[in-house]
Every structure is written in C-alpha cells, then in structure tokens.
Design a protein around this motif. Structure first.
Motif, PDB file in Angstrom:
ATOM      1  N   ASN A  25      49.862  51.936  35.916  1.00 30.98           N
ATOM      2  CA  ASN A  25      50.567  50.801  35.588  1.00 30.98           C
ATOM      3  C   ASN A  25      50.984  49.925  36.951  1.00 30.98           C
ATOM      4  O   ASN A  25      51.698  49.084  36.738  1.00 30.98           O
ATOM      5  CB  ASN A  25      51.921  51.039  34.995  1.00 30.98           C
ATOM      6  N   ALA A  26      50.264  50.091  37.667  1.00 28.54           N
ATOM      7  CA  ALA A  26      50.627  49.317  39.188  1.00 28.54           C
ATOM      8  C   ALA A  26      50.439  47.745  39.150  1.00 28.54           C
ATOM      9  O   ALA A  26      51.244  47.145  39.498  1.00 28.54           O
ATOM     10  CB  ALA A  26      49.628  49.789  40.323  1.00 28.54           C
ATOM     11  N   GLU A  27      49.560  47.445  38.405  1.00 27.78           N
ATOM     12  CA  GLU A  27      49.395  45.897  38.062  1.00 27.78           C
ATOM     13  C   GLU A  27      50.370  45.164  37.465  1.00 27.78           C
ATOM     14  O   GLU A  27      50.931  44.272  38.008  1.00 27.78           O
ATOM     15  CB  GLU A  27      47.838  45.665  37.173  1.00 27.78           C
ATOM     16  N   ALA A  28      51.100  46.140  36.577  1.00 26.15           N
ATOM     17  CA  ALA A  28      52.187  45.451  35.945  1.00 26.15           C
ATOM     18  C   ALA A  28      53.235  45.422  36.724  1.00 26.15           C
ATOM     19  O   ALA A  28      54.191  44.492  37.032  1.00 26.15           O
ATOM     20  CB  ALA A  28      52.406  46.303  34.604  1.00 26.15           C
ATOM     21  N   ASP A  38      43.287  38.976  30.989  1.00 25.81           N
ATOM     22  CA  ASP A  38      41.811  39.264  31.872  1.00 25.81           C
ATOM     23  C   ASP A  38      41.830  38.405  33.110  1.00 25.81           C
ATOM     24  O   ASP A  38      40.718  37.958  33.479  1.00 25.81           O
ATOM     25  CB  ASP A  38      40.441  38.708  31.019  1.00 25.81           C
ATOM     26  N   GLY A  39      43.083  38.660  33.715  1.00 33.08           N
ATOM     27  CA  GLY A  39      43.132  38.082  35.196  1.00 33.08           C
ATOM     28  C   GLY A  39      43.546  36.667  35.316  1.00 33.08           C
ATOM     29  O   GLY A  39      43.804  36.158  36.197  1.00 33.08           O
ATOM     30  N   SER A  50      40.670  39.261  22.825  1.00 32.83           N
ATOM     31  CA  SER A  50      40.014  40.588  23.501  1.00 32.83           C
ATOM     32  C   SER A  50      38.884  40.743  22.612  1.00 32.83           C
ATOM     33  O   SER A  50      38.966  41.129  21.611  1.00 32.83           O
ATOM     34  CB  SER A  50      40.769  41.726  23.456  1.00 32.83           C
ATOM     35  N   PHE A  51      37.687  40.551  23.162  1.00 32.37           N
ATOM     36  CA  PHE A  51      36.231  40.912  22.354  1.00 32.37           C
ATOM     37  C   PHE A  51      35.917  42.320  22.418  1.00 32.37           C
ATOM     38  O   PHE A  51      35.448  42.855  21.558  1.00 32.37           O
ATOM     39  CB  PHE A  51      35.402  40.151  23.087  1.00 32.37           C
ATOM     40  N   SER A  56      43.550  39.823  19.109  1.00 32.74           N
ATOM     41  CA  SER A  56      44.094  38.799  19.860  1.00 32.74           C
ATOM     42  C   SER A  56      45.636  39.198  20.203  1.00 32.74           C
ATOM     43  O   SER A  56      46.281  39.690  19.079  1.00 32.74           O
ATOM     44  CB  SER A  56      43.909  37.432  19.673  1.00 32.74           C
ATOM     45  N   VAL A  57      46.259  38.785  21.053  1.00 37.84           N
ATOM     46  CA  VAL A  57      47.668  39.082  21.359  1.00 37.84           C
ATOM     47  C   VAL A  57      48.420  37.546  21.856  1.00 37.84           C
ATOM     48  O   VAL A  57      47.805  36.851  22.636  1.00 37.84           O
ATOM     49  CB  VAL A  57      48.252  40.143  22.222  1.00 37.84           C
ATOM     50  N   SER A  58      49.428  37.420  21.399  1.00 33.22           N
ATOM     51  CA  SER A  58      50.224  36.303  21.903  1.00 33.22           C
ATOM     52  C   SER A  58      50.745  36.662  23.223  1.00 33.22           C
ATOM     53  O   SER A  58      50.785  37.616  23.734  1.00 33.22           O
ATOM     54  CB  SER A  58      51.235  35.737  20.878  1.00 33.22           C
TER      55      SER A  58
END
Length: 99
Positions: A25-28, A38-39, A50-51, A56-58
């Motif tokens: 979870n370091a990125e969060a 996606d960056g 998300s393919f 998809s998420v809001s």
C-alpha cells in the motif's frame, strides 16, 4: 520458556507482515490526498474505467479505496515497529538472564 518462544515467533511474523502490508500500500501512503486512475490525477465527478477488471469507479469510490490503502499501510508500519520492539526486548531479556 515456551511462552518466550511463541513471543519470538510472533515478533518475527509481525516484523515480516508489517513491512509487506506497507509496501503493498506504499503508493496510497506516499500519494497523500491525490486520487489517481492508472497514474493520472482524477478530479471530482470523473470516472476511472478499468479494462482489465471490466468495471469503472467514480472519484469518490477511488478516494475511499486510496484512504483504505493508506490506513492499511500505516497499520503495517505499526505492526512492523511492534515486531522490532518485541525482538529487541527479547534480546535484552536474554542478555540479562545470561549474566
């Protein structure tokens, strides 16, 4: 004697599990309040498609996911620190008993 052995095993497990939880979870943790898809930074009202996952998420959902990941990362830091403290205290106790 058996209790001390279990304490040492618990300390080693915490020492391993804590950093793993952090690095997953370091990125969060390191992003702060940034919400990304996606960056790429997201803004309120946007959706992240998300393919690979097929959904998809809001923005709000992604922000909740980032907050949950950040919390898990900090819990990992705490568990790893607790493992280190237990290992050090066990070492100190062992040295004092051998005198």
């Amino acid at each position: 004697m058996a209790t001390r052995r279990w304490l040492k095993v618990l300390a080693c497990v915490l020492f391993i599990v804590g950093p793993v939880m952090f690095f997953i979870n370091a990125e969060a943790v390191l992003n702060g309040n940034a919400v990304e898809c996606d960056g790429s930074p997201m803004r309120p009202g946007q959706w992240c498609a998300s393919f690979s996952g097929g959904g998809s998420v809001s923005y709000d959902e992604e922000k909740k996911n980032e907050a949950r990941g950040e919390l898990v990362g900090y819990v990992g830091v705490g568990l790893g620190t607790l493992g280190i403290v237990l290992l050090v205290s066990d070492g100190i106790t062992t040295r004092r008993r051998s005198r």
